[in-house]
Write an enzyme that holds these catalytic residues in place. Structure first.
Site, short mmCIF file in Angstrom:
data_model
loop_
_atom_site.label_atom_id
_atom_site.label_comp_id
_atom_site.label_asym_id
_atom_site.label_seq_id
_atom_site.Cartn_x
_atom_site.Cartn_y
_atom_site.Cartn_z
N GLU A 189 58.20 -34.57 -8.31
CA GLU A 189 59.41 -34.05 -7.67
C GLU A 189 60.31 -35.20 -7.25
O GLU A 189 59.85 -36.33 -7.05
CB GLU A 189 59.04 -33.25 -6.41
CG GLU A 189 58.53 -31.87 -6.67
CD GLU A 189 59.61 -30.89 -7.12
OE1 GLU A 189 60.78 -31.03 -6.73
OE2 GLU A 189 59.26 -29.97 -7.87
N ARG A 210 43.31 -26.04 -16.49
CA ARG A 210 42.38 -26.13 -17.64
C ARG A 210 41.01 -25.58 -17.24
O ARG A 210 40.37 -24.85 -17.99
CB ARG A 210 42.24 -27.58 -18.10
CG ARG A 210 43.49 -28.15 -18.70
CD ARG A 210 43.65 -27.79 -20.16
NE ARG A 210 44.87 -28.39 -20.67
CZ ARG A 210 45.87 -27.70 -21.19
NH1 ARG A 210 45.82 -26.40 -21.30
NH2 ARG A 210 46.94 -28.33 -21.64
N CYS A 257 52.88 -31.97 -16.27
CA CYS A 257 52.94 -32.43 -14.89
C CYS A 257 54.08 -33.42 -14.74
O CYS A 257 54.34 -34.23 -15.63
CB CYS A 257 51.64 -33.12 -14.48
SG CYS A 257 50.20 -32.05 -14.49
N ARG A 307 60.48 -21.39 0.70
CA ARG A 307 61.21 -20.22 0.20
C ARG A 307 60.83 -18.98 1.03
O ARG A 307 60.27 -18.03 0.52
CB ARG A 307 60.88 -19.96 -1.26
CG ARG A 307 61.41 -20.98 -2.25
CD ARG A 307 62.94 -21.10 -2.25
NE ARG A 307 63.65 -19.86 -2.49
CZ ARG A 307 64.07 -19.46 -3.68
NH1 ARG A 307 63.84 -20.17 -4.75
NH2 ARG A 307 64.74 -18.32 -3.79
N ARG A 309 53.91 -27.75 -6.94
CA ARG A 309 54.73 -26.61 -7.34
C ARG A 309 54.38 -26.24 -8.78
O ARG A 309 53.91 -27.09 -9.54
CB ARG A 309 56.22 -26.95 -7.26
CG ARG A 309 56.76 -27.14 -5.86
CD ARG A 309 58.20 -27.64 -5.93
NE ARG A 309 58.86 -27.68 -4.64
CZ ARG A 309 58.82 -28.72 -3.81
NH1 ARG A 309 58.12 -29.79 -4.12
NH2 ARG A 309 59.45 -28.66 -2.65
N ARG A 362 57.47 -18.61 -10.04
CA ARG A 362 57.45 -19.83 -9.24
C ARG A 362 56.34 -19.76 -8.21
O ARG A 362 55.93 -18.69 -7.79
CB ARG A 362 58.77 -20.02 -8.49
CG ARG A 362 59.96 -20.35 -9.35
CD ARG A 362 59.89 -21.75 -9.95
NE ARG A 362 59.42 -22.77 -9.04
CZ ARG A 362 60.18 -23.57 -8.31
NH1 ARG A 362 61.47 -23.48 -8.37
NH2 ARG A 362 59.64 -24.48 -7.54
N TYR A 393 54.04 -18.60 -2.50
CA TYR A 393 54.16 -19.81 -1.69
C TYR A 393 53.06 -19.75 -0.63
O TYR A 393 53.01 -18.80 0.15
CB TYR A 393 55.56 -19.91 -1.06
CG TYR A 393 56.59 -20.17 -2.13
CD1 TYR A 393 57.01 -21.46 -2.40
CD2 TYR A 393 57.09 -19.14 -2.92
CE1 TYR A 393 57.91 -21.73 -3.41
CE2 TYR A 393 58.00 -19.39 -3.93
CZ TYR A 393 58.40 -20.68 -4.17
OH TYR A 393 59.29 -20.94 -5.19
#
Length: 119
Positions: free
Chosen positions: A76, A62, A73, A114, A88, A6, A106
């Site tokens: 959220e 890419r 893609c 987080r 993210r 993540r 992050y």
């Protein structure tokens, strides 16, 4: 083994260059910190907060050489009060690293998302 990695980054604004630069930084950090190559990557899902519409984050991947990696893609959920301007990712990778050794990344303001796992 297959592992999920993540990551997130808060970008400067809803600007094509800001989205691409932030995504490039995020993907590069995820790959570097986990000692991955594009051959290790199975797929990557990118999401953006609803305020980021100027470019697809997958374009940055890419440009980094993810030519034959499936990329997706999405937007959220628009939660009131959520951190704005965030890209993210969740990358599915092949690695011998145990789950506890995976480095989740992050960056910038996204560290607040987080603090328990941000490196």
């Amino acid at each position: 083994m297959v592992r999920a990695v993540r990551g997130a980054i808060q970008v400067e604004g809803n600007d094509r260059d800001a989205i691409l630069a932030g995504t490039t930084e995020l993907v590069s950090e995820v790959m570097g910190r986990n000692n991955l190559t594009t051959d290790d990557v199975i797929s990557v899902i990118f999401t953006c907060t609803p305020d980021l519409t100027a470019e697809f984050p997958a374009l940055a991947a890419r440009k980094l050489g993810f030519h034959d990696v499936p990329l997706l893609c999405a937007t959220e959920i628009d939660v009131p009060g959520a951190l704005p301007r965030v890209v993210r990712l969740m990358a599915h990778v092949q690695t011998d690293r145990p789950r506890q050794e995976i480095q989740h990344v992050y960056l910038r303001g996204a560290v607040a998302l987080r603090v328990d796992i941000a490196q």
